[in-house]
Structures are given as structure tokens and as C-alpha cells.
Design a protein around this motif. Structure first.
Motif, PDB file in Angstrom:
ATOM      1  N   LYS A   2      -3.210  -2.384   1.599  1.00  0.00           N
ATOM      2  CA  LYS A   2      -2.341  -2.667   0.467  1.00  0.00           C
ATOM      3  C   LYS A   2      -1.545  -3.944   0.710  1.00  0.00           C
ATOM      4  O   LYS A   2      -1.187  -4.270   1.840  1.00  0.00           O
ATOM      5  CB  LYS A   2      -1.382  -1.504   0.223  1.00  0.00           C
ATOM      6  CG  LYS A   2      -1.981  -0.344  -0.560  1.00  0.00           C
ATOM      7  CD  LYS A   2      -0.887   0.620  -0.986  1.00  0.00           C
ATOM      8  CE  LYS A   2      -1.434   1.716  -1.878  1.00  0.00           C
ATOM      9  NZ  LYS A   2      -0.360   2.621  -2.348  1.00  0.00           N
ATOM     10  N   TYR A   4       1.947  -6.205  -0.593  1.00  0.00           N
ATOM     11  CA  TYR A   4       3.257  -6.049  -1.219  1.00  0.00           C
ATOM     12  C   TYR A   4       3.937  -7.406  -1.303  1.00  0.00           C
ATOM     13  O   TYR A   4       3.592  -8.349  -0.585  1.00  0.00           O
ATOM     14  CB  TYR A   4       4.130  -5.096  -0.395  1.00  0.00           C
ATOM     15  CG  TYR A   4       3.563  -3.703  -0.280  1.00  0.00           C
ATOM     16  CD1 TYR A   4       3.923  -2.706  -1.172  1.00  0.00           C
ATOM     17  CD2 TYR A   4       2.650  -3.387   0.734  1.00  0.00           C
ATOM     18  CE1 TYR A   4       3.402  -1.418  -1.061  1.00  0.00           C
ATOM     19  CE2 TYR A   4       2.129  -2.108   0.854  1.00  0.00           C
ATOM     20  CZ  TYR A   4       2.503  -1.135  -0.062  1.00  0.00           C
ATOM     21  OH  TYR A   4       1.975   0.134   0.043  1.00  0.00           O
ATOM     22  N   ASP A   5       4.930  -7.472  -2.171  1.00  0.00           N
ATOM     23  CA  ASP A   5       5.790  -8.647  -2.197  1.00  0.00           C
ATOM     24  C   ASP A   5       6.838  -8.561  -1.098  1.00  0.00           C
ATOM     25  O   ASP A   5       7.135  -9.556  -0.435  1.00  0.00           O
ATOM     26  CB  ASP A   5       6.473  -8.776  -3.561  1.00  0.00           C
ATOM     27  CG  ASP A   5       5.494  -9.071  -4.680  1.00  0.00           C
ATOM     28  OD1 ASP A   5       4.735 -10.048  -4.557  1.00  0.00           O
ATOM     29  OD2 ASP A   5       5.466  -8.302  -5.658  1.00  0.00           O
ATOM     30  N   LYS A  26      10.720  -7.228 -10.854  1.00  0.00           N
ATOM     31  CA  LYS A  26       9.264  -7.219 -10.986  1.00  0.00           C
ATOM     32  C   LYS A  26       8.604  -7.667  -9.691  1.00  0.00           C
ATOM     33  O   LYS A  26       7.978  -8.730  -9.601  1.00  0.00           O
ATOM     34  CB  LYS A  26       8.839  -8.125 -12.152  1.00  0.00           C
ATOM     35  CG  LYS A  26       9.329  -7.637 -13.513  1.00  0.00           C
ATOM     36  CD  LYS A  26       8.912  -8.588 -14.624  1.00  0.00           C
ATOM     37  CE  LYS A  26       9.414  -8.107 -15.980  1.00  0.00           C
ATOM     38  NZ  LYS A  26       9.021  -9.040 -17.084  1.00  0.00           N
ATOM     39  N   LYS A  28       6.483  -5.869  -6.078  1.00  0.00           N
ATOM     40  CA  LYS A  28       5.885  -4.688  -5.456  1.00  0.00           C
ATOM     41  C   LYS A  28       6.543  -4.516  -4.091  1.00  0.00           C
ATOM     42  O   LYS A  28       6.417  -5.382  -3.213  1.00  0.00           O
ATOM     43  CB  LYS A  28       4.376  -4.851  -5.313  1.00  0.00           C
ATOM     44  CG  LYS A  28       3.679  -3.583  -4.839  1.00  0.00           C
ATOM     45  CD  LYS A  28       2.163  -3.754  -4.850  1.00  0.00           C
ATOM     46  CE  LYS A  28       1.474  -2.455  -4.427  1.00  0.00           C
ATOM     47  NZ  LYS A  28      -0.006  -2.619  -4.400  1.00  0.00           N
ATOM     48  N   GLY A 165       9.209   2.624  -9.194  1.00  0.00           N
ATOM     49  CA  GLY A 165       7.929   2.080  -8.758  1.00  0.00           C
ATOM     50  C   GLY A 165       7.822   1.698  -7.301  1.00  0.00           C
ATOM     51  O   GLY A 165       6.747   1.276  -6.850  1.00  0.00           O
ATOM     52  N   GLU A 167       7.650   2.276  -3.162  1.00  0.00           N
ATOM     53  CA  GLU A 167       6.951   3.230  -2.304  1.00  0.00           C
ATOM     54  C   GLU A 167       7.780   3.460  -1.048  1.00  0.00           C
ATOM     55  O   GLU A 167       8.332   2.515  -0.488  1.00  0.00           O
ATOM     56  CB  GLU A 167       5.565   2.686  -1.933  1.00  0.00           C
ATOM     57  CG  GLU A 167       4.692   3.661  -1.170  1.00  0.00           C
ATOM     58  CD  GLU A 167       3.296   3.092  -0.890  1.00  0.00           C
ATOM     59  OE1 GLU A 167       2.564   3.729  -0.112  1.00  0.00           O
ATOM     60  OE2 GLU A 167       2.963   2.027  -1.440  1.00  0.00           O
ATOM     61  N   THR A 196       2.230  -8.410   3.392  1.00  0.00           N
ATOM     62  CA  THR A 196       3.392  -8.610   2.531  1.00  0.00           C
ATOM     63  C   THR A 196       3.793 -10.079   2.562  1.00  0.00           C
ATOM     64  O   THR A 196       3.588 -10.779   3.563  1.00  0.00           O
ATOM     65  CB  THR A 196       4.569  -7.727   2.991  1.00  0.00           C
ATOM     66  OG1 THR A 196       5.680  -7.937   2.114  1.00  0.00           O
ATOM     67  CG2 THR A 196       4.984  -8.038   4.419  1.00  0.00           C
TER      68      THR A 196
END
Length: 467
Positions: A2, A4-5, A26, A28, A165, A167, A196
């Protein structure tokens, strides 16, 4: 794998507050925490005081975080449903020397930090707090000081982030961090890898170790233990009773507890081991001897529990909130000392600013959740059922609701901190088996060695019973 930002490392109140802030934008974002639940480090074992920052060193990052937080806490208390008591505090002067220190140091400091304080006469002090020593000359009243539940704050910050939103990954310590061309690769101890664009280092006492994973040794953190005594006797004080601090610590205090009882402590013991949370006879004596200078009857109070927390002492003498000089894609939120809970909303604001300076675009969502659902609201009362914790009158329905929140619970301590079960006189001896059954019922899994709280802290040890 995954991507992510932002990945926030550390599930204490600081990491959870940062996650809440970022999840309203906005991006992740995910939080990773080594332990099976949130709030298992410095955020767990402390006095639960929301400090105003009246005594923070003027011009420090800590003072700025506390200033920002003072404006944010009222709305957060309401939206996050955090148990909160606006009781105020008083710093007691027991000698002319201490009175002079208050007048010459703490009153000017409070004024410089924009915190309202006033001198309280001896008669006013004893009227509000009859248990205080009659030798007191009066004290410095800080009406803005308050009490809150540290775990509730940590949990609610993380839960509202998940609702928006984000995690949350529990039971997953960071093994290493690899530097990429356009970000960082975070490798967890369970083998999982996550890429990330940015990392926020909010790992508490282990923040210096996380920094060294990218070659940053610009600061060090050493542990300082604070031992506490909790009593449920009716101590006749209505405010947080503070001593005049020393250069090393804020000193031994006596404070109401937001969920009932009174807290005495903490000590300030420098040590090498970051996980040493043991209590000692010497520590308990230090708490009692320190407290009885303010509350003469302190030694007669019956203890319900003794515990210790460990806080960070930073080599820089202040909060470290900045991008790493080694790699701008890691932003530190480290060196957070005893005001971490109080300052956490302000820390989140400054961390967001630092991420933007490092290149992250933060665009606020047009719609996002700002208010967390009630943990024990009317809508959750359909299934009260059997009383599981007799000491605290905690029902089956309350425990099952706690197990149904946005962040999963898999430990007995996790249930305790969400519901208040196990906090009574029996300290869980009567209700732990039933709580384990409810965890199994909710998760569908029976762990042969259920966790009390921390990793490897098992309630059942194989081979412990010999015939």
C-alpha cells in the motif's frame, strides 16, 4: 504494497491528534503502533491534567503548542465527548520563600504566556481545599487548569480519524525505514511494507530511535519515571493541588481524577530502561513524603492502585517539531514531555504546517465527520444485559458496544480503558473471565494466551501450573 501520503508512527495522544488533523484533509493517511492498542506509552500513565501552560518557558515550542491548544480544547471536549472537569488548580506556597518564587517567577511567566492567574488567600485556599496544610500562606490560582481522561482523548482522536478514512494499524512496530527517490518505505516487524511520501515521527520515548532509522541523530530521548498512588478515599480538595516546582519536575501533587478518586504523585526518576514501569517502596515513600507537605493526612489514605509512567526528557530541552535535516520527508513530533496531552492539539497544528513546508499539499475536505458518536449514549442502551463488572456496574451491553467501535479491541486493558471495567476494588479478579468471553464472542477468536495489554503480557502462561 500500500502507498500513503503520510504515515504517522506512534499511537499515543500526539500521534492520534496528528492523525485526526490530517484525516480532515484530502490525503491518504495511516497510523502504525507497535502495541496491540492505542495509548500504551507515556499517554497512558500520567496525572490527566490539561495544563494551561502558565509555567511553560516563554518563547519555546512547548509554550506555543499549549497556547494554540487552549483555543482548541473547548470544541474538542464537546465533539470528542471527552470526560472533563474544569476544577482549576492552585500552586500552594508553604513558606515566604515559595511565595516569593510564585510572585517573582510564575505570575510574570503566566502573564507572558497569556494565562489568567491570581493570588488566592489562605482563607480562600482552605475553604475550597480543607485538606491542605494549615501552614500554607496561600497560593497561585490557575482557574483554566482542568482534568480529562487521557485514554479517552487518544481513542477519540483516532476513532474520528478512522471515520474520516484514515487507517490505524495496531500491533505493528517499525523495523526499518528505507529512503526512496520520492518518499520512504516503512517496513514493519510483521514483514509488511508500506510506501509513503511523508512520515511523522510521533513515537514517544522511541522517537530518537525512529529518527536514527534515516540517519538522523540530532536529538536523544532519555526516560524519566513517575510513580503514582491512586486512592478512592474522599480527600477534601476540590482543585488540583500543586507544589512550587523544582528545576527537575513539577513536583508531587494531589489531584482529583476525572473518573473518580484522587491521585498522588508523580516522582521524577531518571533511568536508562524505557520500558521500566515498575513501582518501588522507595518511590511510594517519595510520593507520600512529598504529598504530605501539602496534604498532611496523605499517608493515611488507603491505596487502590500504584502505577508508574515514563516520560521523555529531550536533549534539546524543548519539543522537537520540525522536518528532519537529514530527510525533509520525515517530520518529527518528538521530545514531548509531561504536557503532551495538553499540547497535543497544538502539536498537530504545527506538524501540519511543517508538512506543508516540506511539500505536502493539504486541502481540507468539504465534508468530514467532526463529532464522535457517544460511547454510552441512549442509542446503545437496547442491550444492557448482565452486569459484568460489579465494582463499577459495567454491563454486558456497554462492553459489547466498546468492542464494536471503529478501532478493534483485543486486550483486557483495552476494555478497561474504554468502559471503566476492572477499575474497582477487585481490580478485575471477578470480571476478567467474562470479559474474555465477550471478546471471543465479538471477534470469533479464542486466544489460548489472551493479552492483558502490552505485547507478550499474557494473562495465561503455558506451563506455569505444575502438579
Amino acid at each position: 504494497m500500500k502507498s500513503y501520503d503520510v504515515i504517522v508512527i506512534g499511537g499515543g495522544v500526539v500521534g492520534s491528534s496528528i492523525l485526526r488533523k490530517l484525516a480532515s484533509h484530502k490525503v491518504k493517511v495511516a497510523l502504525v503502533e507497535k502495541q496491540p492498542d492505542l495509548c500504551e506509552g507515556a499517554s497512558k500513565a500520567n496525572s490527566g491534567i490539561i495544563h494551561t501552560g502558565f509555567d511553560a518557558k516563554v518563547g519555546t515550542v512547548e509554550a506555543e503548542c499549549l497556547r494554540i491548544s487552549r483555543d482548541l480544547w473547548p470544541q474538542l471536549i464537546e465533539d470528542m465527548k471527552i470526560p472533563y472537569v474544569a476544577c482549576g488548580a492552585v500552586m500552594v506556597a508553604t513558606s515566604e520563600e515559595e511565595k516569593a518564587i510564585i510572585e517573582e517567577t510564575y505570575i510574570p511567566n503566566a502573564v507572558a504566556n497569556g494565562v489568567d492567574v491570581e493570588w488566592m488567600s489562605k482563607d480562600e485556599l482552605l475553604e475550597l481545599n480543607p485538606a491542605v496544610t494549615p501552614h500554607a500562606l496561600g497560593g497561585l490560582s490557575i482557574p483554566g487548569e482542568a482534568l480529562a481522561d487521557p485514554f479517552w482523548a487518544t481513542r477519540s482522536f483516532a476513532e474520528i480519524a478512522v471515520m474520516n478514512g484514515a487507517e490505524v494499524i495496531l500491533g505493528a512496530g517499525v523495523q526499518r525505514i528505507d529512503v526512496l527517490d520520492e518518499g520512504l518505505n516503512v517496513v514493519l516487524e510483521n514483514g509488511r511494507e508500506m510506501t509513503t511520501r511523508y512520515v511523522v515521527n510521533a513515537a514517544g520515548l522511541w522517537g530518537d530511535e525512529i529518527a536514527r532509522m534515516i540517519g538522523d541523530s540530532s536529538f536523544t530521548l532519555t526516560p524519566r519515571k513517575g510513580q503514582f498512588i491512586l486512592t478512592e478515599e474522599a480527600v477534601p480538595v476540590s482543585q488540583i493541588i500543586l507544589p512550587v516546582p523544582t528545576k527537575k519536575s513539577k513536583g508531587i501533587l494531589c489531584s482529583p481524577v476525572v473518573f473518580g478518586g484522587y491521585l498522588l504523585g508523580p516522582t521524577a526518576e531518571d533511568q536508562e530502561e524505557k520500558w521500566d514501569r515498575s513501582t518501588t517502596a522507595e518511590g511510594m515513600e517519595a510520593v507520600l513524603s512529598g504529598c504530605e507537605k501539602l496534604i498532611p493526612d496523605a499517608r493515611s489514605f488507603e491505596s487502590v492502585r500504584q502505577f508508574a509512567g515514563v516520560r521523555a526528557v529531550c536533549s534539546e530541552g524543548d519539543f522537537v517539531i520540525r522536518p528532519s535535516a537529514v530527510n525533509q520527508r520525515m517530520v518529527h513530533a518528538a521530545g514531548i514531555r509531561s504536557t503532551g496531552i495538553s499540547a497535543s492539539p497544538g502539536i498537530a497544528e504545527l506538524v501540519a504546517e511543517q508538512l506543508v513546508k516540506a511539500g505536502l499539499i493539504l486541502e481540507e475536505k468539504t465534508e468530514y465527520e467532526t463529532e464522535i458518536p457517544e460511547l454510552f449514549g441512549e442509542e446503545n442502551e437496547q442491550e444492557i444485559g448482565e452486569i459484568i463488572c460489579l465494582c463499577r456496574s459495567i454491563s454486558r451491553g456497554e462492553i459489547m458496544n466498546a468492542l464494536s467501535r471503529p478501532i478493534a479491541v483485543c486486550t483486557v486493558d483495552g476494555v478497561k480503558r474504554r468502559t471503566g471495567a476492572l477499575l474497582g476494588e477487585c481490580q478485575g479478579n471477578c470480571c476478567i473471565p467474562k470479559i474474555l468471553d465477550l471478546i471471543e464472542e465479538k471477534t470469533g477468536l479464542r486466544d489460548p494466551r489472551p493479552l492483558k495489554g502490552l505485547q507478550n503480557a499474557y494473562l495465561v502462561v503455558e506451563g506455569a501450573v505444575q502438579e
